[in-house]
Motif scaffolding. Structure first.
Motif, PDB file in Angstrom:
ATOM      1  N   ASP A 175       0.810  -1.215   0.000  1.00  0.00           N
ATOM      2  CA  ASP A 175       0.000   0.000   0.000  1.00  0.00           C
ATOM      3  C   ASP A 175       0.844   1.266   0.000  1.00  0.00           C
ATOM      4  O   ASP A 175       0.311   2.360  -0.205  1.00  0.00           O
ATOM      5  N   THR A 176       2.131   1.165   0.299  1.00  0.00           N
ATOM      6  CA  THR A 176       3.026   2.313   0.273  1.00  0.00           C
ATOM      7  C   THR A 176       4.079   2.093  -0.810  1.00  0.00           C
ATOM      8  O   THR A 176       4.216   0.999  -1.363  1.00  0.00           O
ATOM      9  N   HIS A 177       4.854   3.131  -1.082  1.00  0.00           N
ATOM     10  CA  HIS A 177       5.955   3.020  -2.038  1.00  0.00           C
ATOM     11  C   HIS A 177       7.282   2.690  -1.359  1.00  0.00           C
ATOM     12  O   HIS A 177       8.301   2.548  -2.049  1.00  0.00           O
ATOM     13  N   PHE A 178       7.305   2.568  -0.041  1.00  0.00           N
ATOM     14  CA  PHE A 178       8.555   2.249   0.642  1.00  0.00           C
ATOM     15  C   PHE A 178       9.040   0.862   0.232  1.00  0.00           C
ATOM     16  O   PHE A 178       8.292  -0.125   0.275  1.00  0.00           O
ATOM     17  N   GLY A 179      10.312   0.764  -0.170  1.00  0.00           N
ATOM     18  CA  GLY A 179      10.919  -0.535  -0.465  1.00  0.00           C
ATOM     19  C   GLY A 179      10.310  -1.246  -1.646  1.00  0.00           C
ATOM     20  O   GLY A 179      10.116  -2.464  -1.612  1.00  0.00           O
ATOM     21  N   ALA A 198      -2.584  -2.104  -3.986  1.00  0.00           N
ATOM     22  CA  ALA A 198      -1.210  -1.594  -3.968  1.00  0.00           C
ATOM     23  C   ALA A 198      -1.188  -0.109  -4.281  1.00  0.00           C
ATOM     24  O   ALA A 198      -2.081   0.438  -4.942  1.00  0.00           O
ATOM     25  N   ALA A 199      -0.132   0.571  -3.821  1.00  0.00           N
ATOM     26  CA  ALA A 199       0.105   1.947  -4.216  1.00  0.00           C
ATOM     27  C   ALA A 199       0.339   1.991  -5.729  1.00  0.00           C
ATOM     28  O   ALA A 199       0.765   0.996  -6.329  1.00  0.00           O
ATOM     29  N   PRO A 200       0.055   3.118  -6.369  1.00  0.00           N
ATOM     30  CA  PRO A 200       0.145   3.188  -7.833  1.00  0.00           C
ATOM     31  C   PRO A 200       1.496   2.718  -8.380  1.00  0.00           C
ATOM     32  O   PRO A 200       2.556   3.194  -7.953  1.00  0.00           O
TER      33      PRO A 200
END
Length: 369
Positions: A175-179, A198-200
């Motif tokens: 859900d985030t762009h981290f990693g 998921a995040a875009p």
């Protein structure tokens, strides 16, 4: 199995014969250069972390930086990072940049593009913003790989995004762009969703601090590498919907000496193609497909910021010998430079170009004697 192979390879390190190559410093005085790209007319673009995009021509470094570059957060590991040309640059003149922007307490990784006209990027626009923002100025990732159009797909790009250091558990959260690695169309729109909610653009998770991504168009393979903690730097074959493990799996330990995790492998998580223990802090990477050094054809050239087990005083380049997709050996190159190597690229004529990561950074051309 891969970790066993890596241990075997550690005993197969070779140091190149100095007489085989000529190293020539073409430019000095670059302030912490990070990346370079070759223009079709023979010039080069070079990023400097404080926020300047420079042109190098046949006479050397052009005095005036390129205009129209966005403001950057130059702090910690952040600043102006990668530069890449659109696959259609000869007609659209688009230059892509990645950078950290915002404040120390509220910042993120951005991707943008503008048309190069003379010495200026015009109509510059942000096409991607990693979310959420962070309060750290490390582990941005930021390396870009362009993927030309294929019969079944339009041109697109990949960009790697780090875990922000303090947010490592988020590397398991799509859900985030981290990693993550993100797959985008050239206008920044996500190509595909490979994880639910998921995040875009997210196509892979479980990365710590990606530092390179390379598209092998011939074999349709994408290689990436990333920093481990203390030990455990990795080369991976990047595949959509894959989880690369961090921080559940790692071949390294915490900087304090404590275990990050007891697992080097875990069911359902992709294992690395190659691991470095001790760390070499890999930075740029190139796939050699030139004619000047035919013995390197099809191998990966990996820039390293620190010696690791190379027996050299500082950074260097590792030639990772690939045979049918497997790592069968390594060669230590260019340790005589005596500096952290931030990027390595292959020029149109097959020469190898290096950028040193220092206040008085150098652009070095490596050619055959």
């Amino acid at each position: 199995m891969r970790s066993i192979i890596s241990v075997i390879i550690a005993g197969m390190l070779m140091t190149s014969a100095a007489s085989a190559q000529t190293l020539e410093t073409r430019v000095s005085g670059l302030e912490y250069p990070w990346s370079l790209a070759f223009l079709p007319d023979g010039r080069m673009l070079v990023t400097e972390k404080p926020g300047r995009l420079r042109i190098v021509d046949e006479t050397g470094l052009v005095a005036t930086p390129v205009g129209g570059v966005p403001d950057v957060l130059w702090s910690g590991q952040g600043g102006l990072l990668d530069v890449a040309l659109s696959p259609g640059f000869e007609t659209d003149h688009l230059v892509y940049l990645s950078w950290s922007g915002g404040s120390v307490d509220d910042n993120t990784l951005y991707l943008g593009r503008g048309r190069l006209q003379g010495g200026t990027l015009v109509d510059f626009e942000i096409v991607f913003e990693a979310m959420p923002h962070r309060r750290t100025d490390v582990h941005y990732g930021g390396r870009i790989a362009m993927i030309p159009a294929e019969a079944d797909a339009p041109p697109s790009l990949l960009i790697g995004i780090g875990d922000g250091f303090d947010y490592r558990e988020e590397a398991q959260n799509p859900d985030t762009h981290f990693g993550t690695f993100v797959h985008l169309l050239l206008d920044g729109q996500p190509v595909q969703r490979t994880f639910e909610q998921a995040a875009p653009g997210v196509i892979s998770i479980g990365h710590r601090n990606p530092q390179a991504v390379v598209h092998d168009a011939v074999n349709r393979v994408i290689y990436s590498h990333e920093h481990g903690p203390r030990g455990g730097d990795e080369i991976n074959i990047l595949e959509a919907s894959s989880n690369y493990g961090w921080p559940i799996t790692s071949h390294g330990i915490d900087y304090t000496g404590a275990l990050v995790t007891p697992f080097e492998a875990y069911a359902g998580m992709a294992e690395p193609l190659h691991v470095w223990v001790p760390s070499i802090a890999p930075s740029g990477m190139a796939l050699y497909q030139g004619e000047m050094f035919p013995e390197w054809h099809g191998d990966l050239l990996v820039a390293a910021l620190i010696p690791g087990d190379a027996g050299v005083p500082s950074g260097h380049v590792r030639r990772v010998d690939l045979d049918d997709g497997d790592v069968v050996g390594e060669e230590i190159l260019f340790g005589e430079v005596g500096a952290r190597i931030r990027d390595v690229r292959v020029g149109p004529d097959g020469a190898v170009w290096l950028l040193t990561d220092e206040a008085d950074g150098r652009l070095i051309r490596v050619s055959r004697d």
